[in-house]
Write a protein that holds these residues in place. Structure first.
Motif, PDB file in Angstrom:
ATOM      1  N   VAL A  77       3.420  -5.164   0.475  1.00 13.36           N
ATOM      2  CA  VAL A  77       2.275  -4.561  -0.200  1.00 13.36           C
ATOM      3  C   VAL A  77       2.135  -5.171  -1.591  1.00 13.36           C
ATOM      4  O   VAL A  77       3.078  -5.138  -2.388  1.00 13.36           O
ATOM      5  CB  VAL A  77       2.442  -3.036  -0.312  1.00 13.36           C
ATOM      6  N   THR A  78       0.982  -5.733  -1.874  1.00 17.29           N
ATOM      7  CA  THR A  78       0.733  -6.313  -3.194  1.00 17.29           C
ATOM      8  C   THR A  78      -0.057  -5.364  -4.084  1.00 17.29           C
ATOM      9  O   THR A  78       0.145  -5.321  -5.302  1.00 17.29           O
ATOM     10  CB  THR A  78      -0.036  -7.633  -3.060  1.00 17.29           C
ATOM     11  N   ASP A  79      -0.948  -4.575  -3.505  1.00 13.81           N
ATOM     12  CA  ASP A  79      -1.774  -3.648  -4.277  1.00 13.81           C
ATOM     13  C   ASP A  79      -1.143  -2.257  -4.226  1.00 13.81           C
ATOM     14  O   ASP A  79      -1.566  -1.397  -3.458  1.00 13.81           O
ATOM     15  CB  ASP A  79      -3.195  -3.624  -3.717  1.00 13.81           C
ATOM     16  N   ARG A  80      -0.124  -2.026  -5.055  1.00 10.39           N
ATOM     17  CA  ARG A  80       0.554  -0.735  -5.043  1.00 10.39           C
ATOM     18  C   ARG A  80      -0.328   0.366  -5.637  1.00 10.39           C
ATOM     19  O   ARG A  80      -0.169   1.535  -5.284  1.00 10.39           O
ATOM     20  CB  ARG A  80       1.877  -0.823  -5.799  1.00 10.39           C
ATOM     21  N   ARG A  81      -1.243   0.010  -6.503  1.00  9.21           N
ATOM     22  CA  ARG A  81      -2.155   1.020  -7.043  1.00  9.21           C
ATOM     23  C   ARG A  81      -3.075   1.562  -5.958  1.00  9.21           C
ATOM     24  O   ARG A  81      -3.278   2.777  -5.845  1.00  9.21           O
ATOM     25  CB  ARG A  81      -2.979   0.416  -8.179  1.00  9.21           C
ATOM     26  N   GLY A  82      -3.622   0.652  -5.141  1.00 10.02           N
ATOM     27  CA  GLY A  82      -4.448   1.102  -4.026  1.00 10.02           C
ATOM     28  C   GLY A  82      -3.648   1.899  -3.015  1.00 10.02           C
ATOM     29  O   GLY A  82      -4.123   2.904  -2.466  1.00 10.02           O
ATOM     30  N   SER A  84      -1.037   3.705  -3.669  1.00 13.02           N
ATOM     31  CA  SER A  84      -0.785   5.018  -4.272  1.00 13.02           C
ATOM     32  C   SER A  84      -1.991   5.941  -4.125  1.00 13.02           C
ATOM     33  O   SER A  84      -1.844   7.136  -3.856  1.00 13.02           O
ATOM     34  CB  SER A  84      -0.435   4.839  -5.752  1.00 13.02           C
ATOM     35  N   LYS A  85      -3.190   5.393  -4.280  1.00 12.78           N
ATOM     36  CA  LYS A  85      -4.402   6.205  -4.105  1.00 12.78           C
ATOM     37  C   LYS A  85      -4.514   6.717  -2.673  1.00 12.78           C
ATOM     38  O   LYS A  85      -4.860   7.879  -2.432  1.00 12.78           O
ATOM     39  CB  LYS A  85      -5.637   5.386  -4.468  1.00 12.78           C
ATOM     40  N   ARG A 137      -9.474   1.424   0.496  1.00 11.10           N
ATOM     41  CA  ARG A 137      -8.886   0.117   0.784  1.00 11.10           C
ATOM     42  C   ARG A 137      -9.526  -0.929  -0.122  1.00 11.10           C
ATOM     43  O   ARG A 137     -10.738  -0.896  -0.349  1.00 11.10           O
ATOM     44  CB  ARG A 137      -9.132  -0.237   2.251  1.00 11.10           C
ATOM     45  N   PRO A 138      -8.715  -1.872  -0.633  1.00 10.01           N
ATOM     46  CA  PRO A 138      -9.296  -2.932  -1.466  1.00 10.01           C
ATOM     47  C   PRO A 138     -10.408  -3.668  -0.729  1.00 10.01           C
ATOM     48  O   PRO A 138     -10.285  -3.969   0.460  1.00 10.01           O
ATOM     49  CB  PRO A 138      -8.102  -3.853  -1.742  1.00 10.01           C
ATOM     50  N   GLU A 141     -10.231  -6.637   2.156  1.00 12.58           N
ATOM     51  CA  GLU A 141      -8.871  -6.840   2.648  1.00 12.58           C
ATOM     52  C   GLU A 141      -8.627  -5.959   3.863  1.00 12.58           C
ATOM     53  O   GLU A 141      -9.050  -4.806   3.907  1.00 12.58           O
ATOM     54  CB  GLU A 141      -7.850  -6.507   1.559  1.00 12.58           C
ATOM     55  N   ASP A 143      -6.489  -3.538   6.401  1.00 11.10           N
ATOM     56  CA  ASP A 143      -5.512  -2.479   6.158  1.00 11.10           C
ATOM     57  C   ASP A 143      -4.143  -2.956   6.639  1.00 11.10           C
ATOM     58  O   ASP A 143      -3.947  -3.199   7.828  1.00 11.10           O
ATOM     59  CB  ASP A 143      -5.918  -1.214   6.912  1.00 11.10           C
TER      60      ASP A 143
END
Length: 295
Positions: A77-82, A84-85, A137-138, A141, A143
């Motif tokens: 996982v690169t987008d840990r902020r996403g 976390s949301k 989701r970003p 990208e 899922d």
């Protein structure tokens, strides 16, 4: 390969707090003389505390001890902020929906809670989560935690079998198993068939998809395996607050953690080790549906 990073202070807090809650729940029941609990919303037959704990604990030991140990199967996982949301949105669903039903029930509308309990589950635990996961989701990208119903490796099918079979035998037919239902409990075979089918899809399948496949997966990716399992299991226990009252609130909380919570630890560990969603679904079916089939 899975990459969870160094365990954070929050993860350690979840781990220590979760272990403390799971240790305190059976201790509370024993200290207050409540060694028998209500296993389901529609059951008037008690289940011993040992009958609730031992099958789940033995199942966990079997999952850990089977030689076919799974590698970590979470994607990086690169987008840990996403992430976390997404995890926060799912955790809020898991917390707020049972709380709302509990408040409605305590206001004297128990019949309303029973009526909407199963019927609203597809909306609350499938459609709403899928919608939130999509919008959080970003952009552009895929899922990384998209569920698959067909694990590719043979050992993902074979390795869970000992734990699933032994748990099913201990819970349904073992010496500590609760009494099997009788024909007098369900005099109408049509009602029984409809109820069993509804339970299979709304509880056995849907609860595992949401709590293990969606929620626990993301909590594991954020905090690590056991903090994720512990937190998802406590939220799974919390789901049963409106329907599994044992009297006072402290006693109810202790009972749902000791029964549904420890069950969640077992099914959560199954999911974490093998990433085969059919394994926890099979265990859930053994607990909810198999006793009815043995009538």
């Amino acid at each position: 390969m899975e990459k969870t990073g160094t365990r954070s202070g929050v993860a350690w807090g979840v781990l220590v707090g979760g272990v403390a809650v799971f240790a305190a729940a059976p201790a509370l029941l024993l200290a207050t003389g409540h060694d028998t609990i209500k296993p389901s919303a529609d059951s008037d037959k008690g289940l011993s505390l040992a009958g609730a704990l031992i099958p789940a604990l033995i199942g966990i030991l079997l999952v850990h001890g089977v030689p076919l140990h799974a590698p970590r199967l979470l994607p990086e996982v690169t987008d840990r902020r996403g992430l976390s949301k997404q995890a926060t949105a799912l955790a809020l669903i898991a917390f707020l929906w049972p709380l709302a039903l509990f408040l409605v029930s305590t206001a004297g509308h128990q019949a309303l809670v029973r009526d909407i309990w199963a019927l609203a589950k597809p909306l609350v635990f499938l459609l709403l989560p899928l919608f939130l996961l999509r919008i959080l989701r970003p952009s552009g990208e895929p899922d990384p935690f998209r569920l698959t119903w067909r694990p590719r490796r043979t050992w993902q099918w074979l390795a869970p079998i000992p734990a699933v079979v032994v748990f099913g035998w201990l819970y349904v037919l073992g010496p500590l198993a609760p009494p099997l239902p009788t024909a007098e409990d369900y005099p109408d075979p049509v009602f029984l068939a409809v109820g069993a089918t509804l339970t299979f899809f709304t509880a056995n399948v849907l609860e595992e998809v949401f709590f293990r496949g969606m929620l626990q997966t993301r909590l594991e990716a954020l905090f690590g395996r056991w903090p994720g399992i512990l937190l998802a299991s406590l939220l799974f226990a919390w789901l049963h607050l409106p329907t599994h009252g044992q009297g006072g609130l402290p006693l109810t909380l202790g009972a749902i953690v000791a029964f549904q919570g420890f069950f969640g630890l077992f099914t959560g560990y199954l999911w974490s080790r093998y990433r085969n969603l059919w394994a926890p679904i099979a265990v859930h079916t053994a607990m909810n549906t198999l006793p009815l089939l043995l009538m």
